[in-house]
Write an enzyme that holds these catalytic residues in place. Structure first.
Site, mmCIF file in Angstrom:
data_model
loop_
_atom_site.group_PDB
_atom_site.id
_atom_site.type_symbol
_atom_site.label_atom_id
_atom_site.label_comp_id
_atom_site.label_asym_id
_atom_site.label_seq_id
_atom_site.Cartn_x
_atom_site.Cartn_y
_atom_site.Cartn_z
ATOM 1 N N ALA A 12 0.858 -1.202 0.000
ATOM 2 C CA ALA A 12 0.000 0.000 0.000
ATOM 3 C C ALA A 12 0.883 1.238 0.000
ATOM 4 O O ALA A 12 0.746 2.133 0.827
ATOM 5 C CB ALA A 12 -0.940 -0.022 1.201
ATOM 6 N N GLY A 13 1.834 1.241 -0.940
ATOM 7 C CA GLY A 13 2.672 2.432 -1.128
ATOM 8 C C GLY A 13 1.959 3.376 -2.075
ATOM 9 O O GLY A 13 0.725 3.411 -2.121
ATOM 10 N N ARG B 41 11.303 2.453 -8.855
ATOM 11 C CA ARG B 41 12.496 2.854 -9.599
ATOM 12 C C ARG B 41 12.943 4.235 -9.141
ATOM 13 O O ARG B 41 12.142 5.150 -9.025
ATOM 14 C CB ARG B 41 12.132 2.900 -11.078
ATOM 15 C CG ARG B 41 13.290 2.699 -12.011
ATOM 16 C CD ARG B 41 12.817 2.092 -13.320
ATOM 17 N NE ARG B 41 11.731 2.830 -13.929
ATOM 18 C CZ ARG B 41 11.836 3.460 -15.100
ATOM 19 N NH1 ARG B 41 12.978 3.454 -15.760
ATOM 20 N NH2 ARG B 41 10.798 4.063 -15.627
ATOM 21 N N VAL C 1 1.883 -5.677 -10.565
ATOM 22 C CA VAL C 1 2.244 -4.297 -10.926
ATOM 23 C C VAL C 1 3.746 -4.059 -10.731
ATOM 24 O O VAL C 1 4.369 -3.255 -11.405
ATOM 25 C CB VAL C 1 1.435 -3.282 -10.074
ATOM 26 C CG1 VAL C 1 1.743 -1.851 -10.477
ATOM 27 C CG2 VAL C 1 -0.061 -3.552 -10.179
ATOM 28 N N THR C 2 4.316 -4.797 -9.791
ATOM 29 C CA THR C 2 5.720 -4.625 -9.435
ATOM 30 C C THR C 2 6.625 -4.755 -10.662
ATOM 31 O O THR C 2 6.468 -5.668 -11.466
ATOM 32 C CB THR C 2 6.104 -5.696 -8.383
ATOM 33 O OG1 THR C 2 5.165 -5.625 -7.310
ATOM 34 C CG2 THR C 2 7.504 -5.471 -7.845
ATOM 35 N N ARG D 271 -0.884 6.757 -21.625
ATOM 36 C CA ARG D 271 0.118 7.796 -21.905
ATOM 37 C C ARG D 271 0.094 8.164 -23.389
ATOM 38 O O ARG D 271 0.102 9.347 -23.746
ATOM 39 C CB ARG D 271 1.508 7.305 -21.490
ATOM 40 C CG ARG D 271 1.639 7.250 -19.973
ATOM 41 C CD ARG D 271 2.997 6.781 -19.497
ATOM 42 N NE ARG D 271 3.075 6.939 -18.049
ATOM 43 C CZ ARG D 271 3.754 6.148 -17.232
ATOM 44 N NH1 ARG D 271 4.445 5.129 -17.716
ATOM 45 N NH2 ARG D 271 3.760 6.378 -15.935
ATOM 46 N N HIS E 87 7.108 -3.812 -21.117
ATOM 47 C CA HIS E 87 6.979 -2.503 -20.470
ATOM 48 C C HIS E 87 8.373 -1.923 -20.269
ATOM 49 O O HIS E 87 8.904 -1.906 -19.182
ATOM 50 C CB HIS E 87 6.263 -2.679 -19.132
ATOM 51 C CG HIS E 87 5.998 -1.399 -18.409
ATOM 52 N ND1 HIS E 87 5.356 -0.332 -18.987
ATOM 53 C CD2 HIS E 87 6.271 -1.018 -17.144
ATOM 54 C CE1 HIS E 87 5.257 0.650 -18.103
ATOM 55 N NE2 HIS E 87 5.810 0.250 -16.980
HETATM 56 N N1 APR Z 1 5.598 -7.165 1.739
HETATM 57 C C1 APR Z 1 4.581 -6.290 1.575
HETATM 58 N N2 APR Z 1 4.765 -5.017 1.189
HETATM 59 C C2 APR Z 1 6.029 -4.627 0.939
HETATM 60 C C3 APR Z 1 7.126 -5.503 1.053
HETATM 61 C C4 APR Z 1 6.862 -6.815 1.488
HETATM 62 N N3 APR Z 1 7.852 -7.716 1.629
HETATM 63 N N4 APR Z 1 8.246 -4.828 0.732
HETATM 64 C C5 APR Z 1 7.878 -3.580 0.405
HETATM 65 N N5 APR Z 1 6.526 -3.455 0.530
HETATM 66 C C6 APR Z 1 5.717 -2.262 0.331
HETATM 67 C C7 APR Z 1 6.417 -1.002 0.820
HETATM 68 O O1 APR Z 1 6.331 -0.875 2.241
HETATM 69 C C8 APR Z 1 5.653 0.081 0.089
HETATM 70 O O2 APR Z 1 4.558 0.581 0.846
HETATM 71 O O3 APR Z 1 5.498 -2.018 -1.041
HETATM 72 C C9 APR Z 1 5.129 -0.663 -1.170
HETATM 73 C C10 APR Z 1 5.744 -0.115 -2.430
HETATM 74 O O4 APR Z 1 5.319 1.188 -2.540
HETATM 75 P P1 APR Z 1 6.232 2.375 -3.067
HETATM 76 O O5 APR Z 1 7.596 2.221 -2.520
HETATM 77 O O6 APR Z 1 5.498 3.650 -2.829
HETATM 78 O O7 APR Z 1 6.316 2.062 -4.633
HETATM 79 P P2 APR Z 1 5.213 2.358 -5.741
HETATM 80 O O8 APR Z 1 5.488 3.649 -6.392
HETATM 81 O O9 APR Z 1 3.859 2.125 -5.181
HETATM 82 O O10 APR Z 1 5.549 1.236 -6.803
HETATM 83 C C11 APR Z 1 5.319 -0.124 -6.510
HETATM 84 O O11 APR Z 1 4.903 -0.746 -8.773
HETATM 85 O O12 APR Z 1 5.023 0.588 -10.658
HETATM 86 C C12 APR Z 1 5.684 -0.364 -9.878
HETATM 87 O O13 APR Z 1 8.009 0.124 -10.239
HETATM 88 C C13 APR Z 1 6.972 0.171 -9.324
HETATM 89 O O14 APR Z 1 7.753 -1.945 -8.548
HETATM 90 C C14 APR Z 1 7.174 -0.734 -8.145
HETATM 91 C C15 APR Z 1 5.737 -0.986 -7.668
#
Ligand code: APR
Length: 335
Positions: free
Chosen positions: A12-13, A97, A133-134, A166, A190
């Site tokens: 939930a980032g 990234r 999505v990652t 986009r 992608h």
């Molecule tokens: N388990 C659960 N959540 C996790 C874990 C884990 N082991 N490790 C990291 N996270 C959570 C982080 O705490 C964070 O809240 O994943 C979230 C990632 O969020 P952001 O760092 O804000 O990244 P975001 O911009 O949301 O992108 C997420 O999507 O578009 C892709 O390249 C991007 O791979 C990235 C992903």
């Protein structure tokens, strides 16, 4: 009584919280969000629970009755019990990234994170449809497919809907028309070699190439391909509003069984794989999304120039897949 579908979002980032927020507003499914705790000195925060509470109060303020819950999990996989019986699991957990970093740099770290999550989804929600999505998304989708043992119809990567949005944005700006009237698909991996399909793109039914001069189309293609990087360079981290909206578009097609045609990263093999010259990994192509996941892989026509671009894009995904293959090794369920 039919139960409302449950969509779980792991991570939930930036992207995950916006997915949750849009789903909360749309109200067609209940939402569960999962994330790890954040430590600051001696203090341990549980941001995911705070975000869920905030979202709950947001829907109350908006007179919407979506149910939202947040759950703190550990990186080694504790705390996933509430993901039980989710209909859809969106995986956004991972590192985003940073400027100057390629999506491939993220590979190893994100494979580790995804492996744990997939093992928990297998345990608690074995019938779920996965939306990955990652990044690097085509490779992570392949990893999710291999580690989950789920059929290819239930493992879907999000990229094409975003890249196409986009592409549409830049066409709409150029022509000063509503993006709603633009049909434009971006397929392939992608990455910087993604393939915007100019030959079949149209605005209100009129071919794009009849509306925009060739050089301008090339500029738009370039800006689309580097659209993610443009935002990274401005914000210092990757985009989230459009990626979240793209995920929600896919979730909506699945939950409402709408059979929309959306470009998604899916496992290609067999007949569709032959058409696309891909054997056994995931790349973005238009697919029909319905209640069962990927209901059909659309064989989109490409002119020779696009075929060439497609081959280059596929080749760069294939190289990433080879690397990932070594990293996942024996953990694979599908062989
Ligand atoms: N388990 C659960 N959540 C996790 C874990 C884990 N082991 N490790 C990291 N996270 C959570 C982080 O705490 C964070 O809240 O994943 C979230 C990632 O969020 P952001 O760092 O804000 O990244 P975001 O911009 O949301 O992108 C997420 O999507 O578009 C892709 O390249 C991007 O791979 C990235 C992903």
């Amino acid at each position: 009584m039919t139960m409302r579908k449950v969509v779980s979002v792991v991570g939930a980032g930036n992207v995950g919280e916006h997915v949750a927020s849009l789903l909360a507003i749309k109200g067609f499914a209940d939402v569960r969000i999962f994330d790890i705790p954040r430590r600051d000195g001696d203090k341990v925060f549980e941001p995911v629970k705070g975000k869920a509470l905030d979202l709950k109060q947001m829907v109350a303020a908006m007179d919407i009755d979506t149910k939202i819950e947040g759950f703190t999990v550990s990186p080694d996989g504790n705390g996933y019990e509430p993901i039980v019986d989710s209909d859809i699991v969106v995986i956004t957990a991972g590192f985003p990234r940073k400027p100057g970093m390629s999506r491939e740099d993220l590979l190893e770290a994100n494979i580790k994170i995804i492996s744990t999550i997939i093992s928990k989804v297998r345990q608690y929600a074995p019938n779920a449809i996965l939306i990955v999505v990652t990044n690097p998304v085509d490779i992570m989708t392949y990893v999710a497919y291999r580690l989950s043992g789920f059929p290819p119809t239930r493992v879907i990567g999000m990229a094409g809907v975003l890249d196409s949005a986009r592409f549409k944005t830049f066409i709409a700006e150029e022509l000063r028309v509503s993006p709603k009237d633009i049909h434009a698909y971006v397929i392939g991996g992608h990455g910087d070699e993604m393939v915007p399909l100019v030959s079949i793109s149209n605005v209100g039914g009129i071919p794009l190439k009849d509306l925009i001069p060739k050089e301008k189309i090339q500029e738009i293609i370039h800006r689309t391909r580097f659209g993610g990087g443009e935002i990274v360079n401005l914000m210092g981290t990757s985009a989230y509003y459009a990626p979240a909206a793209a995920v929600v578009d896919m979730v909506e097609a699945l939950v409402t069984n709408s059979r929309r045609i959306l470009p998604c990263s899916v496992y290609l093999d067999g007949e569709a794989g032959e058409y696309y010259e891909v054997k056994g990994f995931c790349v973005g192509v238009p697919v029909k999304l319905g209640a069962n996941g990927v209901e059909e892989i659309i064989k989109v026509p490409m002119i020779e120039e696009e075929r060439e671009m497609w081959r280059r894009s596929v080749e760069s995904v294939r190289k990433g897949v080879e690397l990932a293959e070594v990293m996942i090794g024996e953990k694979s369920v599908h062989r």
